[in-house]
Write a protein that holds these residues in place. Structure first.
Motif, PDB file in Angstrom:
ATOM      1  N   VAL A 231       0.845  -1.199   0.000  1.00 44.58           N
ATOM      2  CA  VAL A 231       0.000   0.000   0.000  1.00 44.58           C
ATOM      3  C   VAL A 231       0.877   1.243   0.000  1.00 44.58           C
ATOM      4  O   VAL A 231       1.808   1.342   0.789  1.00 44.58           O
ATOM      5  N   SER A 232       0.593   2.180  -0.881  1.00 46.77           N
ATOM      6  CA  SER A 232       1.418   3.380  -0.973  1.00 46.77           C
ATOM      7  C   SER A 232       1.197   4.335   0.194  1.00 46.77           C
ATOM      8  O   SER A 232       0.159   4.309   0.832  1.00 46.77           O
ATOM      9  N   VAL A 233       2.183   5.168   0.426  1.00 52.52           N
ATOM     10  CA  VAL A 233       1.997   6.292   1.333  1.00 52.52           C
ATOM     11  C   VAL A 233       1.809   7.570   0.518  1.00 52.52           C
ATOM     12  O   VAL A 233       2.270   7.678  -0.610  1.00 52.52           O
ATOM     13  N   LEU A 234       1.087   8.504   1.112  1.00 53.84           N
ATOM     14  CA  LEU A 234       1.011   9.849   0.578  1.00 53.84           C
ATOM     15  C   LEU A 234       2.029  10.688   1.347  1.00 53.84           C
ATOM     16  O   LEU A 234       2.114  10.580   2.572  1.00 53.84           O
ATOM     17  N   THR A 235       2.786  11.501   0.643  1.00 58.03           N
ATOM     18  CA  THR A 235       3.730  12.365   1.349  1.00 58.03           C
ATOM     19  C   THR A 235       3.491  13.817   0.967  1.00 58.03           C
ATOM     20  O   THR A 235       3.143  14.118  -0.175  1.00 58.03           O
ATOM     21  N   VAL A 254       4.365  12.025   6.236  1.00 61.05           N
ATOM     22  CA  VAL A 254       4.068  10.742   5.601  1.00 61.05           C
ATOM     23  C   VAL A 254       2.770  10.186   6.159  1.00 61.05           C
ATOM     24  O   VAL A 254       2.601  10.125   7.380  1.00 61.05           O
ATOM     25  N   MET A 255       1.879   9.821   5.286  1.00 56.38           N
ATOM     26  CA  MET A 255       0.558   9.348   5.715  1.00 56.38           C
ATOM     27  C   MET A 255       0.176   8.068   4.984  1.00 56.38           C
ATOM     28  O   MET A 255       0.581   7.869   3.844  1.00 56.38           O
ATOM     29  N   PRO A 256      -0.607   7.192   5.626  1.00 55.75           N
ATOM     30  CA  PRO A 256      -1.042   5.977   4.940  1.00 55.75           C
ATOM     31  C   PRO A 256      -1.981   6.321   3.792  1.00 55.75           C
ATOM     32  O   PRO A 256      -2.970   7.025   3.981  1.00 55.75           O
TER      33      PRO A 256
ATOM     34  N   ARG B 207     -14.943  29.156  -6.532  1.00 56.33           N
ATOM     35  CA  ARG B 207     -14.098  28.344  -5.678  1.00 56.33           C
ATOM     36  C   ARG B 207     -13.888  26.985  -6.331  1.00 56.33           C
ATOM     37  O   ARG B 207     -14.782  26.452  -6.990  1.00 56.33           O
ATOM     38  N   ILE B 208     -12.700  26.420  -6.159  1.00 56.63           N
ATOM     39  CA  ILE B 208     -12.443  25.042  -6.583  1.00 56.63           C
ATOM     40  C   ILE B 208     -11.839  24.301  -5.405  1.00 56.63           C
ATOM     41  O   ILE B 208     -10.882  24.756  -4.803  1.00 56.63           O
ATOM     42  N   ASP B 209     -12.441  23.147  -5.071  1.00 56.82           N
ATOM     43  CA  ASP B 209     -11.918  22.316  -3.983  1.00 56.82           C
ATOM     44  C   ASP B 209     -11.281  21.062  -4.561  1.00 56.82           C
ATOM     45  O   ASP B 209     -11.866  20.423  -5.438  1.00 56.82           O
ATOM     46  N   ASP B 210     -10.127  20.719  -4.061  1.00 59.37           N
ATOM     47  CA  ASP B 210      -9.456  19.489  -4.473  1.00 59.37           C
ATOM     48  C   ASP B 210      -9.389  18.518  -3.305  1.00 59.37           C
ATOM     49  O   ASP B 210      -8.957  18.890  -2.212  1.00 59.37           O
ATOM     50  N   GLU B 211      -9.791  17.285  -3.554  1.00 60.61           N
ATOM     51  CA  GLU B 211      -9.619  16.218  -2.568  1.00 60.61           C
ATOM     52  C   GLU B 211      -8.667  15.193  -3.145  1.00 60.61           C
ATOM     53  O   GLU B 211      -8.942  14.624  -4.199  1.00 60.61           O
ATOM     54  N   ILE B 212      -7.559  14.962  -2.453  1.00 62.65           N
ATOM     55  CA  ILE B 212      -6.492  14.133  -3.000  1.00 62.65           C
ATOM     56  C   ILE B 212      -6.403  12.807  -2.267  1.00 62.65           C
ATOM     57  O   ILE B 212      -6.412  12.763  -1.041  1.00 62.65           O
ATOM     58  N   ARG B 213      -6.319  11.741  -3.034  1.00 61.53           N
ATOM     59  CA  ARG B 213      -6.196  10.408  -2.450  1.00 61.53           C
ATOM     60  C   ARG B 213      -5.178   9.584  -3.230  1.00 61.53           C
ATOM     61  O   ARG B 213      -4.827   9.920  -4.354  1.00 61.53           O
ATOM     62  N   ALA B 214      -4.768   8.491  -2.637  1.00 61.23           N
ATOM     63  CA  ALA B 214      -3.955   7.496  -3.339  1.00 61.23           C
ATOM     64  C   ALA B 214      -4.660   6.163  -3.204  1.00 61.23           C
ATOM     65  O   ALA B 214      -5.235   5.860  -2.165  1.00 61.23           O
ATOM     66  N   ARG B 215      -4.606   5.370  -4.265  1.00 61.97           N
ATOM     67  CA  ARG B 215      -5.237   4.044  -4.229  1.00 61.97           C
ATOM     68  C   ARG B 215      -4.622   3.189  -5.324  1.00 61.97           C
ATOM     69  O   ARG B 215      -4.001   3.710  -6.247  1.00 61.97           O
ATOM     70  N   PRO B 216      -4.807   1.852  -5.239  1.00 59.58           N
ATOM     71  CA  PRO B 216      -4.304   1.012  -6.320  1.00 59.58           C
ATOM     72  C   PRO B 216      -5.093   1.286  -7.593  1.00 59.58           C
ATOM     73  O   PRO B 216      -6.268   1.648  -7.521  1.00 59.58           O
ATOM     74  N   PRO B 217      -4.458   1.148  -8.739  1.00 60.83           N
ATOM     75  CA  PRO B 217      -5.171   1.402  -9.997  1.00 60.83           C
ATOM     76  C   PRO B 217      -6.101   0.246 -10.345  1.00 60.83           C
ATOM     77  O   PRO B 217      -5.842  -0.896  -9.960  1.00 60.83           O
TER      78      PRO B 217
END
Lengths: 273, 273
Positions: A231-235, A254-256, B207-217
């Motif tokens: 699982v990647s981390v967000l930094t 560094v965040m999960p 206004r523009i809001d950004d929500e950022i995430r990481a996940r497997p593709p």
DNA sequence: GAGTGGTCTAGACCACTGT
DNA sequence: CAGTGGTCTAGACCACTCC
């Protein structure tokens, strides 16, 4: 009915992974449940242990299960993502600096993010003095070899063992040496946050830049944040610039990746009508 | 000298992965190089093919190599991260709306991010009309089932096949229907960007809001973005709000996690002295 | 057809965890 | 101690690519 109208062409380990995913997400296997052992799954599915392990690797990459050596494999809580609202947060921290101390101590930034109170949180901090390597020197706009104060700290909920964020913060040593309190890790968490401590040094921040990336965790990070190595981390590299244009702090947060959501809000200038 | 002063306690597949990593990052195996086949590596390292495959899986998770079925495993270019500066970008897009058309057509947002000119870029767009599901309805603050215009588009460099970003954009269908040009995918890339198209409908963004995430593709995303399934994607959910407080667009932007860097800059309000 | 990576098997030994 | 997941082997067949 699955599989009745034509064979499933996917590899069998993915089919097994999918079956287990459905059971987990459908609530049939609740968070915390001990999964059947790999040997049991191999027997019940008719697959070899190797294929079962491949299926489980998928579930781990999806963040659905957690394997523990010697103990077993557990269903993970599909933990809610923690929203970290940096846009408001930074200005909020700055506004707080000028409040009186009593007001300021009531809540910190982590509470701001999570809605938890200070009693629910555990703090950890570690200070050291290091010399700037080439990369950090460039980030801080100092000469390589410049002494730096390095702070490693994290905060976690008292009810969960894994922290929500781990921070590696660097400040020029000469800068903070003017206030000995800032060199004392037992004073953590810095009451009022970094911006207030900089204020005691006569520093006002003008700008904070965030650079966001995703990458695989180091083995240490995986353990500390309680995530699977897959699982990647967000930094976030957070660069703080004061009103004279000087970089006063660089922090790597560094965040999960499976439990974090970063929020940035942009107010746009109006057109002149 | 490695291994002379005491044995390496790590699993042998990780040792092999590390050796190969050093060769790649040291330049001994240049980007584009065909790696030795798994069978060859097994012979030369004295390991089984299974262990060699474990080592290669590591390299793939690190984004260092790319395995192609039937062809071989290639060393990947350690591609530079593309910096996407959203803070400036959004205001810049808004400012551009009021420029005259000639000026506006010269460069688009992707060029703004990458520094490439329009001749270096390939565009792809796909429009469809869909009904809002529960999740998108909540994001757009409309009733579930409301018709939406769905635009999928990506831009890639003419010299690389994989796009840098893939966007899934949703707008209320009734909103855009007032300007038929906006329903025509052959008009892509929307000259001047989404904000200009909204301008033709009398809409100004506040206004523009950004929500950022990481996940497997997803498997599709992995193929499209040319990343290994083990490498995460970064996603930005961009929510655009107009001056009347109405959500006029929600876009999900998906980027390869190993090649992307998102930058946000915060100007802080000054203390009154 | 020869070679590649992807899947799969049926074993084995290990380190680690519980009792 | 027995049971767990982690590592490792020596095979096998497959789908795919290239010649």
């Amino acid at each position: 009915m699955a599989g009745v109208h034509g064979r499933d062409w996917r590899p069998r380990y993915l089919q097994l992974a999918e079956e287990l995913r459905v059971k987990i997400m459908g609530g049939e296997m609740a968070p915390g449940t001990l999964m059947p052992s790999e040997t049991e799954l191999a027997e019940s599915s008719g697959l070899s242990r190797t294929s079962v392990r491949n299926a489980i690797r998928q579930l781990r990459e999806w963040g659905l299960v957690r394997a523990e050596q010697g103990r077993g494999t557990y269903v993970r809580a599909p933990r809610q993502r923690v929203r970290r609202r940096n846009t408001e947060r930074y200005q909020w921290e700055k506004d707080r600096v000028l409040l009186d101390e009593g007001e300021r101590l009531k809540t910190g930034a982590t509470e701001h993010d999570t809605g938890l109170t200070v009693d629910d949180l555990k703090f950890h901090a570690e200070y050291s003095r290091v010399d700037a390597d080439a990369e950090m020197a460039a980030a801080l706009q100092v000469e390589p070899g410049t002494p730096l104060l390095r702070r490693v700290y994290w905060t976690s909920s008292r009810h969960e063992n894994a922290p929500l964020t781990v921070s590696y913060s660097y400040l020029p040593y000469d800068l903070v040496a003017a206030n000995p309190d800032l060199l004392d890790e037992s004073k953590e968490p810095w009451p009022g946050g970094t911006q207030h401590q900089l204020y005691t040094l006569g520093i006002e921040l003008d700008r904070i830049d965030d650079e966001i990336r995703a990458r695989p965790p180091s083995p240490d990070e995986a353990e500390l944040l309680d995530i699977d190595p897959g699982v990647s981390v967000l930094t976030v590299r957070k660069t703080s610039v004061d009103t004279t244009g000087r970089v006063v702090e660089v922090a790597d947060v560094v965040m999960p990746g499976d439990r974090t959501e970063l929020v940035y809000s942009h107010k746009l200038q109006r057109w002149k009508t």
